[in-house]
Design a protein around this motif. Structure first.
Motif, PDB file in Angstrom:
ATOM      1  N   ASP A 348       0.810  -1.226   0.000  1.00  0.00           N
ATOM      2  CA  ASP A 348       0.000   0.000   0.000  1.00  0.00           C
ATOM      3  C   ASP A 348       0.841   1.274   0.000  1.00  0.00           C
ATOM      4  OD1 ASP A 348      -2.215  -1.620   0.101  1.00  0.00           O
ATOM      5  OD2 ASP A 348      -2.632  -1.276   2.234  1.00  0.00           O
ATOM      6  N   ALA A 349       2.116   1.180   0.351  1.00  0.00           N
ATOM      7  CA  ALA A 349       2.935   2.380   0.542  1.00  0.00           C
ATOM      8  C   ALA A 349       3.034   3.206  -0.734  1.00  0.00           C
ATOM      9  CB  ALA A 349       4.329   1.985   1.021  1.00  0.00           C
ATOM     10  N   VAL A 350       2.878   4.510  -0.583  1.00  0.00           N
ATOM     11  CA  VAL A 350       3.099   5.475  -1.657  1.00  0.00           C
ATOM     12  C   VAL A 350       4.048   6.540  -1.101  1.00  0.00           C
ATOM     13  CG1 VAL A 350       0.895   5.098  -2.812  1.00  0.00           C
ATOM     14  CG2 VAL A 350       1.038   6.768  -0.962  1.00  0.00           C
ATOM     15  N   PRO A 351       4.841   7.163  -1.957  1.00  0.00           N
ATOM     16  CA  PRO A 351       5.864   8.061  -1.412  1.00  0.00           C
ATOM     17  C   PRO A 351       5.393   9.469  -1.104  1.00  0.00           C
ATOM     18  CG  PRO A 351       6.148   7.846  -3.773  1.00  0.00           C
ATOM     19  CD  PRO A 351       5.030   6.920  -3.396  1.00  0.00           C
ATOM     20  N   GLY A 352       4.444  10.009  -1.870  1.00  0.00           N
ATOM     21  CA  GLY A 352       4.214  11.447  -1.775  1.00  0.00           C
ATOM     22  C   GLY A 352       5.425  12.178  -2.340  1.00  0.00           C
ATOM     23  N   ARG A 353       5.438  13.493  -2.251  1.00  0.00           N
ATOM     24  CA  ARG A 353       6.620  14.236  -2.695  1.00  0.00           C
ATOM     25  C   ARG A 353       7.692  14.196  -1.610  1.00  0.00           C
ATOM     26  NH1 ARG A 353       2.836  17.893  -4.936  1.00  0.00           N
ATOM     27  NH2 ARG A 353       3.060  19.341  -3.180  1.00  0.00           N
ATOM     28  N   PRO A 354       8.968  14.396  -1.963  1.00  0.00           N
ATOM     29  CA  PRO A 354      10.030  14.362  -0.943  1.00  0.00           C
ATOM     30  C   PRO A 354       9.776  15.372   0.162  1.00  0.00           C
ATOM     31  CG  PRO A 354      10.966  14.351  -3.162  1.00  0.00           C
ATOM     32  CD  PRO A 354       9.499  14.620  -3.317  1.00  0.00           C
ATOM     33  N   GLY A 355      10.156  15.009   1.353  1.00  0.00           N
ATOM     34  CA  GLY A 355       9.979  15.877   2.512  1.00  0.00           C
ATOM     35  C   GLY A 355      10.334  15.131   3.767  1.00  0.00           C
ATOM     36  N   LEU A 356       9.523  15.239   4.791  1.00  0.00           N
ATOM     37  CA  LEU A 356       9.758  14.528   6.038  1.00  0.00           C
ATOM     38  C   LEU A 356       9.796  13.021   5.797  1.00  0.00           C
ATOM     39  CD1 LEU A 356       7.438  16.302   8.647  1.00  0.00           C
ATOM     40  CD2 LEU A 356       9.935  16.294   8.642  1.00  0.00           C
ATOM     41  N   PRO A 357      10.547  12.276   6.623  1.00  0.00           N
ATOM     42  CA  PRO A 357      10.457  10.817   6.547  1.00  0.00           C
ATOM     43  C   PRO A 357       9.015  10.371   6.801  1.00  0.00           C
ATOM     44  CG  PRO A 357      12.300  11.492   7.931  1.00  0.00           C
ATOM     45  CD  PRO A 357      11.501  12.733   7.649  1.00  0.00           C
ATOM     46  N   VAL A 358       8.631   9.265   6.203  1.00  0.00           N
ATOM     47  CA  VAL A 358       7.299   8.711   6.407  1.00  0.00           C
ATOM     48  C   VAL A 358       7.447   7.223   6.684  1.00  0.00           C
ATOM     49  CG1 VAL A 358       6.988   8.431   3.903  1.00  0.00           C
ATOM     50  CG2 VAL A 358       5.001   8.366   5.396  1.00  0.00           C
ATOM     51  N   HIS A 359       6.668   6.727   7.639  1.00  0.00           N
ATOM     52  CA  HIS A 359       6.754   5.307   8.016  1.00  0.00           C
ATOM     53  C   HIS A 359       5.353   4.717   8.038  1.00  0.00           C
ATOM     54  CE1 HIS A 359       8.597   1.746   9.751  1.00  0.00           C
ATOM     55  NE2 HIS A 359       7.642   1.713  10.654  1.00  0.00           N
ATOM     56  N   TYR A 360       5.206   3.578   7.352  1.00  0.00           N
ATOM     57  CA  TYR A 360       3.945   2.851   7.298  1.00  0.00           C
ATOM     58  C   TYR A 360       3.968   1.733   8.335  1.00  0.00           C
ATOM     59  CZ  TYR A 360       2.855   5.222   2.920  1.00  0.00           C
ATOM     60  OH  TYR A 360       2.580   6.179   1.968  1.00  0.00           O
ATOM     61  N   SER A 361       2.957   1.702   9.190  1.00  0.00           N
ATOM     62  CA  SER A 361       2.882   0.711  10.264  1.00  0.00           C
ATOM     63  C   SER A 361       1.586  -0.076  10.154  1.00  0.00           C
ATOM     64  CB  SER A 361       2.936   1.388  11.642  1.00  0.00           C
ATOM     65  OG  SER A 361       4.096   2.186  11.778  1.00  0.00           O
ATOM     66  N   GLY A 362       1.698  -1.392  10.342  1.00  0.00           N
ATOM     67  CA  GLY A 362       0.522  -2.241  10.282  1.00  0.00           C
ATOM     68  C   GLY A 362      -0.242  -2.330  11.581  1.00  0.00           C
ATOM     69  N   CYS A 363       0.373  -1.899  12.692  1.00  0.00           N
ATOM     70  CA  CYS A 363      -0.313  -1.916  13.979  1.00  0.00           C
ATOM     71  C   CYS A 363       0.285  -0.826  14.855  1.00  0.00           C
ATOM     72  CB  CYS A 363      -0.211  -3.287  14.656  1.00  0.00           C
ATOM     73  SG  CYS A 363       1.400  -3.643  15.392  1.00  0.00           S
ATOM     74  N   GLU A 364      -0.290  -0.653  16.037  1.00  0.00           N
ATOM     75  CA  GLU A 364       0.105   0.464  16.889  1.00  0.00           C
ATOM     76  C   GLU A 364       1.494   0.325  17.502  1.00  0.00           C
ATOM     77  OE1 GLU A 364      -2.943   1.245  19.723  1.00  0.00           O
ATOM     78  OE2 GLU A 364      -4.330   2.046  18.213  1.00  0.00           O
ATOM     79  N   ARG A 365       2.126  -0.822  17.328  1.00  0.00           N
ATOM     80  CA  ARG A 365       3.505  -0.938  17.819  1.00  0.00           C
ATOM     81  C   ARG A 365       4.469  -0.081  17.001  1.00  0.00           C
ATOM     82  NH1 ARG A 365       5.116  -7.063  18.019  1.00  0.00           N
ATOM     83  NH2 ARG A 365       4.331  -6.894  15.877  1.00  0.00           N
ATOM     84  N   ARG A 366       4.130   0.165  15.731  1.00  0.00           N
ATOM     85  CA  ARG A 366       4.937   1.017  14.847  1.00  0.00           C
ATOM     86  C   ARG A 366       6.393   0.551  14.793  1.00  0.00           C
ATOM     87  NH1 ARG A 366       1.068   4.216  17.244  1.00  0.00           N
ATOM     88  NH2 ARG A 366      -0.029   5.717  15.888  1.00  0.00           N
ATOM     89  N   CYS A 367       6.591  -0.727  14.604  1.00  0.00           N
ATOM     90  CA  CYS A 367       7.951  -1.293  14.614  1.00  0.00           C
ATOM     91  C   CYS A 367       8.837  -0.612  13.574  1.00  0.00           C
ATOM     92  CB  CYS A 367       7.897  -2.798  14.330  1.00  0.00           C
ATOM     93  SG  CYS A 367       7.104  -3.760  15.635  1.00  0.00           S
ATOM     94  N   GLY A 368      10.038  -0.244  14.005  1.00  0.00           N
ATOM     95  CA  GLY A 368      11.035   0.302  13.091  1.00  0.00           C
ATOM     96  C   GLY A 368      10.821   1.740  12.687  1.00  0.00           C
ATOM     97  N   HIS A 369       9.968   2.480  13.396  1.00  0.00           N
ATOM     98  CA  HIS A 369       9.724   3.860  12.980  1.00  0.00           C
ATOM     99  C   HIS A 369      10.978   4.703  13.170  1.00  0.00           C
ATOM    100  CE1 HIS A 369       9.657   5.759  16.962  1.00  0.00           C
ATOM    101  NE2 HIS A 369       8.984   4.712  17.403  1.00  0.00           N
ATOM    102  N   PRO A 370      11.133   5.767  12.366  1.00  0.00           N
ATOM    103  CA  PRO A 370      12.318   6.624  12.503  1.00  0.00           C
ATOM    104  C   PRO A 370      12.250   7.469  13.759  1.00  0.00           C
ATOM    105  CG  PRO A 370      10.853   7.466  10.799  1.00  0.00           C
ATOM    106  CD  PRO A 370      10.254   6.172  11.274  1.00  0.00           C
ATOM    107  N   HIS A 371      13.364   8.130  14.058  1.00  0.00           N
ATOM    108  CA  HIS A 371      13.419   9.065  15.181  1.00  0.00           C
ATOM    109  C   HIS A 371      13.223  10.483  14.668  1.00  0.00           C
ATOM    110  CE1 HIS A 371      14.865   6.273  18.359  1.00  0.00           C
ATOM    111  NE2 HIS A 371      15.287   5.592  17.315  1.00  0.00           N
ATOM    112  N   GLY A 372      12.963  11.395  15.576  1.00  0.00           N
ATOM    113  CA  GLY A 372      12.757  12.777  15.187  1.00  0.00           C
ATOM    114  C   GLY A 372      11.372  12.993  14.605  1.00  0.00           C
ATOM    115  N   ASP A 373      11.237  13.999  13.734  1.00  0.00           N
ATOM    116  CA  ASP A 373       9.962  14.287  13.087  1.00  0.00           C
ATOM    117  C   ASP A 373       9.745  13.331  11.923  1.00  0.00           C
ATOM    118  OD1 ASP A 373       9.393  16.358  14.784  1.00  0.00           O
ATOM    119  OD2 ASP A 373      10.205  17.915  13.465  1.00  0.00           O
ATOM    120  N   TRP A 374       8.552  12.756  11.862  1.00  0.00           N
ATOM    121  CA  TRP A 374       8.231  11.853  10.759  1.00  0.00           C
ATOM    122  C   TRP A 374       6.722  11.768  10.598  1.00  0.00           C
ATOM    123  CZ3 TRP A 374       5.828   7.088  12.317  1.00  0.00           C
ATOM    124  CH2 TRP A 374       5.876   6.842  13.699  1.00  0.00           C
ATOM    125  N   VAL A 375       6.287  11.352   9.419  1.00  0.00           N
ATOM    126  CA  VAL A 375       4.875  11.202   9.110  1.00  0.00           C
ATOM    127  C   VAL A 375       4.454   9.784   9.488  1.00  0.00           C
ATOM    128  CG1 VAL A 375       3.124  11.228   7.294  1.00  0.00           C
ATOM    129  CG2 VAL A 375       5.005  12.893   7.254  1.00  0.00           C
TER     130      VAL A 375
END
Length: 412
Positions: A348-375
């Motif tokens: 399902d992931a789509v990039p959008g235009r370049p900008g803030l990092p974005v992380h797709y998570s399948g559940c609320e654990r959000r495994c592997g999400h980046p640090h700092g500001d992200w979508v």
């Protein structure tokens, strides 16, 4: 055997009590997932020799699903491993030097500025610190008692990894001096003694954790009154008296940007893995090289190679330009590999235009999400997603993600 029961979430203000050891997978302790077993290889500073690159690619093809996942700590994961493959995997890794200490293999969590020593930036080559720290860590029997989540961060002064949540963080100040940060305190140490000081800090944490009796895995989990901080290195016998005599203000340098995809000086380059996964062929395509360093941004710094190879690497499907819309896009495993996931987030992931990092998570654990500001793009029950908390149908992800990645931070 049923999975271990997680420790309950503590009430606000109450210390977390860990009633078991951490269940982080390793190269020898595999994790059973829906798509087969998973092995996580700790790679201090993300470093792989050319020979190790070949072995890892071969192992992914022969034993797994043919891909290598790059984690948010610059480690590598093999997925889709068959039951009983550990007896074949371990000798392959050991022969290639990827298992220098079976007793310590899960605690070799060392992140270091990946471009250090290659692009002329930074106050010191912290890749050298990483190698010394790893050797000292593996040689210390007590260090095997650290959890598989305890993290050492070594920043060369540019600030690219200071924000990664290290339990012990070393920051190079100049070629002869470093600051050691732990537990809200910082001390000045000699650069030559920085790896020894980092290990001493980890030992101080273990002592504090034993005294607290809560089974803490991370420094931030120590209860009030039982904390450990950077000043405690002065109480470790194997650290010289003058090593950490002066306390300094704790705030680390402001977090700087990661290296952009592209050239890194005259003989190195940086590429990103699409959604954080490399095929075995893509990993091999990084060679020839003196070494490959997997990064916390799910890419690879290739040292000892001609940056003119970037177009060829782009032809292999790697992200080689900072203006690529896929730069900074990551995702958890999702379906079908993870039973907890509500969606096939990679599909399902789509990039959008370049900008803030974005992380797709399948559940609320959000495994592997980046640090700092992200979508934050989170799969929602019944289909659809939440983009930074706002409901969005699957078909509307592209414009919603573009808006979130490019909107001024104050409006998000």
């Amino acid at each position: 055997m049923p999975p271990p029961v997680p420790s309950p979430t503590p009430a606000p203000g109450a210390p977390r009590v860990r009633e078991r050891g951490d269940a982080c997978p390793g190269a020898l302790r595999l994790h059973a997932a829906d798509d087969g077993n998973l092995a996580r290889l700790r790679l201090p500073a993300g470093r792989l020799t050319a020979r190790q690159v070949e072995v890892l690619a071969d192992a992914a093809e022969a034993l797994g699903d043919g891909r290598i996942s790059v984690t948010s700590r610059g480690n590598a994961e093999l997925r889709g491993l068959a039951d009983g493959c550990g007896a074949e995997l371990a000798p392959l890794l050991a022969e290639a030097g990827l298992l220098p200490s079976p007793t310590h293999e899960r605690v070799r969590n060392i992140v270091a500025s990946p471009a250090s020593g290659l692009d002329g930036l930074g106050a010191a080559d912290v890749q050298l610190w990483a190698r010394e720290l790893d050797e000292r860590l593996c040689a210390a029997p007590w260090a095997a008692g650290l959890s598989g989540r305890f993290l050492f961060v070594l920043d060369d002064g540019r600030g690219d990894v200071t924000g990664l949540g290290g339990d012990v963080t070393l920051v190079a100040v100049d070629p002869r001096t470093a600051h050691l940060h732990m537990g809200g305190r910082a001390v000045r140490v000699a650069a030559a003694d920085a790896p020894r000081a980092a290990l001493a800090a980890a030992r101080a944490f273990l002592s504090a954790a034993r005294a607290a009796g809560t089974g803490a895995w991370r420094v931030r989990e120590l209860p009030e009154g039982h904390g450990a901080d950077a000043r405690d290195v002065r109480d470790i016998r194997d650290v010289r008296e003058a090593l950490a005599a002066e306390e300094v203000p704790d705030p680390a340098p402001p977090q700087g940007p990661p290296p952009a995809p592209g050239p890194l000086g005259p003989a190195a380059l940086h590429v990103l893995a699409p959604l954080g996964r490399l095929t075995a062929a893509q990993l091999r395509a990084l060679l020839p090289a003196d070494e490959v360093r997997l990064t916390p941004w799910r890419g690879a710094v290739v040292a000892g190679t001609d940056p003119a190879r970037l177009p060829a690497l782009e032809a292999h499907g790697l992200i080689t330009r900072p203006d690529s819309p896929w730069a900074g896009v990551s995702a958890c495993t999702g379906r079908p590999g993870c039973a907890k996931s509500l969606a096939d987030v990679r599909a399902d992931a789509v990039p959008g235009r370049p900008g803030l990092p974005v992380h797709y998570s399948g559940c609320e654990r959000r495994c592997g999400h980046p640090h700092g500001d992200w979508v934050d793009v989170l799969a929602a029950p019944g289909g659809g997603y939440l983009v930074d908390g706002a409901p969005v149908p699957r078909t509307g992800l592209a414009p919603a993600v573009t808006t979130a990645r490019t909107a001024p931070r104050t409006t998000r």
